[in-house]
Design an enzyme around this catalytic site. Sequence first.
Site, PDB file in Angstrom:
ATOM      1  N   HIS A 167      -7.399 -20.742  10.339  1.00  0.00           N
ATOM      2  CA  HIS A 167      -8.622 -21.219   9.682  1.00  0.00           C
ATOM      3  C   HIS A 167      -9.232 -20.125   8.801  1.00  0.00           C
ATOM      4  O   HIS A 167      -9.608 -20.375   7.656  1.00  0.00           O
ATOM      5  CB  HIS A 167      -9.666 -21.692  10.689  1.00  0.00           C
ATOM      6  CG  HIS A 167     -11.029 -21.744  10.085  1.00  0.00           C
ATOM      7  ND1 HIS A 167     -11.426 -22.777   9.265  1.00  0.00           N
ATOM      8  CD2 HIS A 167     -12.044 -20.834  10.070  1.00  0.00           C
ATOM      9  CE1 HIS A 167     -12.634 -22.515   8.794  1.00  0.00           C
ATOM     10  NE2 HIS A 167     -13.030 -21.338   9.267  1.00  0.00           N
TER      11      HIS A 167
ATOM     12  N   ASP B 204       0.866  -1.166   0.000  1.00  0.00           N
ATOM     13  CA  ASP B 204       0.000   0.000   0.000  1.00  0.00           C
ATOM     14  C   ASP B 204       0.914   1.231   0.000  1.00  0.00           C
ATOM     15  O   ASP B 204       2.037   1.173   0.493  1.00  0.00           O
ATOM     16  CB  ASP B 204      -0.869  -0.057   1.265  1.00  0.00           C
ATOM     17  CG  ASP B 204      -2.028   0.907   1.176  1.00  0.00           C
ATOM     18  OD1 ASP B 204      -2.112   1.651   0.186  1.00  0.00           O
ATOM     19  OD2 ASP B 204      -2.849   0.904   2.104  1.00  0.00           O
TER      20      ASP B 204
ATOM     21  N   CYS C 151      -9.136 -27.110  11.667  1.00  0.00           N
ATOM     22  CA  CYS C 151     -10.383 -27.888  11.589  1.00  0.00           C
ATOM     23  C   CYS C 151     -10.135 -29.391  11.627  1.00  0.00           C
ATOM     24  O   CYS C 151     -10.985 -30.137  12.090  1.00  0.00           O
ATOM     25  CB  CYS C 151     -11.165 -27.506  10.339  1.00  0.00           C
ATOM     26  SG  CYS C 151     -11.791 -25.827  10.428  1.00  0.00           S
TER      27      CYS C 151
ATOM     28  N   CYS D  62      -8.402 -27.305   6.821  1.00  0.00           N
ATOM     29  CA  CYS D  62      -7.224 -26.640   7.388  1.00  0.00           C
ATOM     30  C   CYS D  62      -6.731 -27.380   8.632  1.00  0.00           C
ATOM     31  O   CYS D  62      -7.423 -28.230   9.189  1.00  0.00           O
ATOM     32  CB  CYS D  62      -7.526 -25.176   7.698  1.00  0.00           C
ATOM     33  SG  CYS D  62      -8.340 -24.912   9.285  1.00  0.00           S
TER      34      CYS D  62
ATOM     35  N   ASP E 166      -7.880  -7.135  -0.013  1.00  0.00           N
ATOM     36  CA  ASP E 166      -7.080  -7.288   1.188  1.00  0.00           C
ATOM     37  C   ASP E 166      -7.980  -6.914   2.335  1.00  0.00           C
ATOM     38  O   ASP E 166      -8.848  -6.058   2.185  1.00  0.00           O
ATOM     39  CB  ASP E 166      -5.861  -6.361   1.178  1.00  0.00           C
ATOM     40  CG  ASP E 166      -6.248  -4.933   1.520  1.00  0.00           C
ATOM     41  OD1 ASP E 166      -6.134  -4.558   2.701  1.00  0.00           O
ATOM     42  OD2 ASP E 166      -6.706  -4.202   0.618  1.00  0.00           O
TER      43      ASP E 166
ATOM     44  N   CYS F 233     -14.075 -27.822   6.237  1.00  0.00           N
ATOM     45  CA  CYS F 233     -12.767 -27.200   6.026  1.00  0.00           C
ATOM     46  C   CYS F 233     -11.657 -28.226   6.255  1.00  0.00           C
ATOM     47  O   CYS F 233     -11.754 -29.079   7.120  1.00  0.00           O
ATOM     48  CB  CYS F 233     -12.609 -26.028   6.981  1.00  0.00           C
ATOM     49  SG  CYS F 233     -11.046 -25.164   6.795  1.00  0.00           S
TER      50      CYS F 233
HETATM   51 ZN   LIG Z   1     -10.592 -24.629   8.947  1.00  0.00          ZN
END
Ligand SMILES: [Zn+2]
Length: 643
Positions: free
Chosen positions: A302, A60, A276, A273, A233, A271
């Site tokens: 997550h 930025d 999870c 990830c 973003d 999910c």
């Molecule tokens: Zn997750």
Amino acid sequence: MPVGTHAAVRAQRREDLLDSGVQVLLANTYHLLLRPGLEIFEKFAGIHGFMNWPRSVLTDSGGFQIFSLPGSRTMREEGAEFRSYVDRQTVHLSPERSIAAQKSIGADIMMVLDQCVPSTVDHSAAKAAMDLTHRWARRCLTARGDGAQALFGIVQGASYPDLRRESARVISDMPFDGFAIGGLAVGETAAEREECTGIVTESLPQDRPRYLMGVGTTRDLLEAVHRGVDMFDCILPTALAKQGVAFTSLGRRDLRRAAYRGVDAPIDPNCTCHTCTTYSIAYLWHLQRVHETQGWQLLGLHNIHFYQELMRRMRGHILAGTWLDFYRAQRDVLDARDSYGPAVTHVTRAQRRKLALRRGRYEVVARDGVGHIRDMRSGEIMHPVDDPQEEARSLYVGPARLAERLQADESVPLVIWDVGLGAAANAMATILVAEGLARAPAVAAARALRPLSLLSFENDLDSLLLALQQIDLFPYLRHAAPHLLAVEHRWAARAAGIEWRLLPGDFRASKFAAPPPDIIYFDPFSFKTDSDLWSLSAFRELAQVCATSATELFTYTYSTSVRAAMLAAGFYVAKGSATGPKAETTIALSPRAAAGPHGRELLGEEWLAKWRRSDARVPFGADPEDPSWQEAISGHPQFHTRA
Ligand SMILES: [Zn+2]
């Protein structure tokens, strides 16, 4: 782009960012200029070397921070002057200085210096800031020269459509590598933001990236992608993680809520990830409760993963030509609980608790720790009994002889229609029986069970989504199946031979697309709420669909006019077992089911005599004067077997 203001994404390791598929990080020129200072970046050959980040970085320009951070600042044609919050020295940031700094930092994508104004400024102030932004944009292009680093222009113009259009035209006439929409997410409403975004994206070239700066929630992303934005973003995934909030495929989940205490399920069942697949909601809730940093880190991981996955899924649907279906299906699901912004500040805590128990036309009513779904329009409560699971077993699963039929030596799937999914009480009772059988050692050893194909019909998923949000009150939903069904409309347990599908929409239309049923759980709201499903014409259609199969239909009512409609439509009608407060229920059999050894107690002459005297003898939706239904009932073969 996850936000790494100070060349770090808060509480996140680079390995986890790389794993989640992050392509670009956002870093901030204004902050990096002050700390660690440009000489550090020069020493480490830029930000990639400094933070050992192998993928892209966007910086930025500092315009937004000059505008948003407290402290004295002056804007001149030449540039902005402000006091460093680190050492109180005066810092001068011009378009040229900003580009030089971004070159030193080594950004792959640099942003022009722009002048941000609040969304509430008047038209002339907004125009002045926009014109200055345009002049600075030209100076940034000159300062960039022919360097290899990309440079994006920024469209300004506050909330004024005419200014936004003008700015988009002026900026897109300049040779930038991409175009950003700046000055949003600074106090305008979501509707204003979406309108503004649409106006700008219409005017931007199709072949360059469009970047909506500082936005937003998952729903904001969906709406902006719908309007043609490619890049975002936002600090929300990490900032809200610190407060205990997760974005999930089921909506926003706030771990500060006591309802999540002890819940043994991943925070997002869909999910993949690290968080999870490793931790329960109960554990994350606890970490949040004791202010353990890991809780923040794991939720942030997550959230970043979820945002990246959301972007990948959106891209996939655009490429596959299925964007509109995805967009419509996700609009009310993504970020379902609430949205950031000022709208909720005047809502009291008690009101908020009440709102959390409502969704669309439904609300959750809790009695002795058991949740019930109530239709707010008709006031009717689904399964008003003490234990909806017990009712599902005694009214549907048990009488349908599910366990026995699943153990039959058959390879053709047993097809069950679950009409009126609601909060999935009947469907889950069915799945639990089938899973229990599959696990029983005697059964498992003997042979495979008959496959089960469970089809749930529902025109409004709000009751299931609401129950999933209040899962403590609906403990039978602590299973992957209903979570997946809500999102993917399908769940399967291949080893147990179970498939569960959702057929959304109006049952009267969708039933024609489904395989003929062996068993129907007919459990919509009553005719008060769902009158169309109980009419004579609805049962005639159903009889037509079941004409060639041996179908048994189970329902909770024993109303005379419903039974009359079934008989007039050609079903055989039998007494169903008593359950809870009901002295009797109803089973309808297709002619083929009635022809076999069904063992049901068909209504006899006695019922027919009562029907003739009854005030409720006319089937729902039938013309009282029409002789055809009267003859069909009086002459129904089930009353004349001995003749
Ligand atoms: Zn997750």
